[in-house]
Design an enzyme around this catalytic site. Structure first.
Site: not given
Ligand code: ASP
Length: 352
Positions: A21, A101-102, A69-71, A285-286
């Site tokens: 992002t 961030t993903d 996109d890091s997804s 899971q906690c």
């Molecule tokens: N989908 C974005 C990514 O991981 C989300 C982000 O960067 O905040 O590339």
């Protein structure tokens, strides 16, 4: 590959832009990863007040030819990133990795295991909103990360986000949109930006010194799967999934301090997978605290069938560590012993 520097002298910091992002632009399909980040970053930093600009280190920017996109990131991307850092390791005093961030916590965890024994900081950051848009957190995160990357007390992979510095392999993405972004549930902050200056809490940082012990991931990525328990989980479903020779490791997310349903059939499936040579590890899971497999009868059985305790590791760290160790090709005994040992501060409670 593009390499741009903000002046002629050799820059001490290398900024590596992978996408996410932070560098995205709007399109008719929504936000998409975009290039030309070096000049956009320079323009944004030039809007900071002169005294803050004066405190920034010189830097060069390496831009991936295909920002993503890091997804869509995979372990192969983390391997390429670690290789890039090792190839340029001697030329820079620190590194800033700009990442979506993903899957940022996954990338930071993987880098930590590949880049052991660092003598300089590798700071991973990103942002919740693209650089240059109203209310974006991107410029703050860039400024903070550049400053953290110059800190000689830091010798590990860290995540810098919202003016907070965390051990990379302890972080989790915690908020989908809030600028806070990440938490480090089982390890305290390594540093903070206070009055626009970095403050490092050295007693919480990795004390490891000496020659780097890079363990780069080469070759195919070992297949590790993640099994999160749910009430009513059926042994036959787990059996169908784990009955696959390509699977080499399983991260099991148990209840609380490391418990499983008292279901003989399910335990039998796990015992069989373990006996076949798959490496099974248990985490909780906690988010806070770790597993203690001996406390309840429902957990002690896990140890008896050879499941390794992941202690208080995050799912990201446990998964990446298992991939990493399996890729090293060491014996089962070495692998199991290293999994149980903190390699880069990824497991074990902080002693106050
Ligand atoms: N989908 C974005 C990514 O991981 C989300 C982000 O960067 O905040 O590339």
């Amino acid at each position: 590959m593009r390499l741009t520097a903000n002046d002629q002298a050799p820059p001490p910091i290398l900024v590596i832009y992978t996408g996410g992002t932070i560098g995205m632009r709007d399109s008719d399909r929504g936000l998409v990863a975009a290039g030309n980040f070096g000049s956009r970053m320079a323009a944004a930093l030039s809007t900071l007040p002169p005294d803050r600009q004066g405190k920034l280190p010189r830097y060069a920017v390496w831009e991936t030819p295909r920002p993503i996109d890091s997804s869509s990131a995979t372990p192969a991307d983390w391997a390429a990133l670690a290789l890039l850092i090792t190839e340029r390791y001697q030329d820079y005093a620190g590194f800033v990795v700009l990442h979506g961030t993903d899957t940022l916590a996954w990338c930071a965890s993987s880098l930590a295991f590949q880049l052991q024994g660092l003598s300089k900081p590798v700071i991973v950051t990103g942002s919740q909103k693209p650089l240059g848009i109203e209310g974006s957190d991107a410029l703050d995160n860039l400024e903070a990360s550049l400053m953290f990357a110059t800190q000689t007390d830091l010798r590990e992979v860290c995540v810098s986000f919202a003016n907070r510095l965390m051990r990379g392999c302890r972080t989790r993405k915690w908020y989908t949109q809030d600028a806070q972004g990440f938490e480090s549930p089982n390890w305290p902050l390594l540093g903070e930006i206070v009055d626009h200056a970095p403050v490092i809490y050295a007693a919480r940082c990795s004390g490891i010194q000496g020659a780097p012990r890079f363990e780069l991931a080469t070759g195919p990525t070992p297949v590790v799967v993640r099994l999160t328990l749910w009430p009513g989980i059926r042994a036959q479903d787990v059996d169908r999934w784990l009955d696959d020779d390509r699977i080499r490791g399983v991260v099991i997310e148990c209840w609380g301090s490391g418990n499983l349903p008292e279901d003989e059939a399910l335990l039998g499936v796990l015992a069989r997978a373990s006996a076949e040579g798959k490496v099974l590890v248990a985490i909780s899971q906690c988010p806070f605290g770790g597993v203690h497999l001996g406390i309840y009868a429902a957990g002690r059985i896990l140890e008896e069938i050879g499941i390794l305790s992941g202690d208080d590791m995050t799912p990201e760290a446990a998964h990446c560590k298992l991939i990493h160790l399996l890729a090293q090709g060491s014996s089962q005994e070495t692998l199991r012993q290293r999994f149980l040992t903190p390699l880069v501060g990824e497991r074990g409670a902080f002693a106050t």
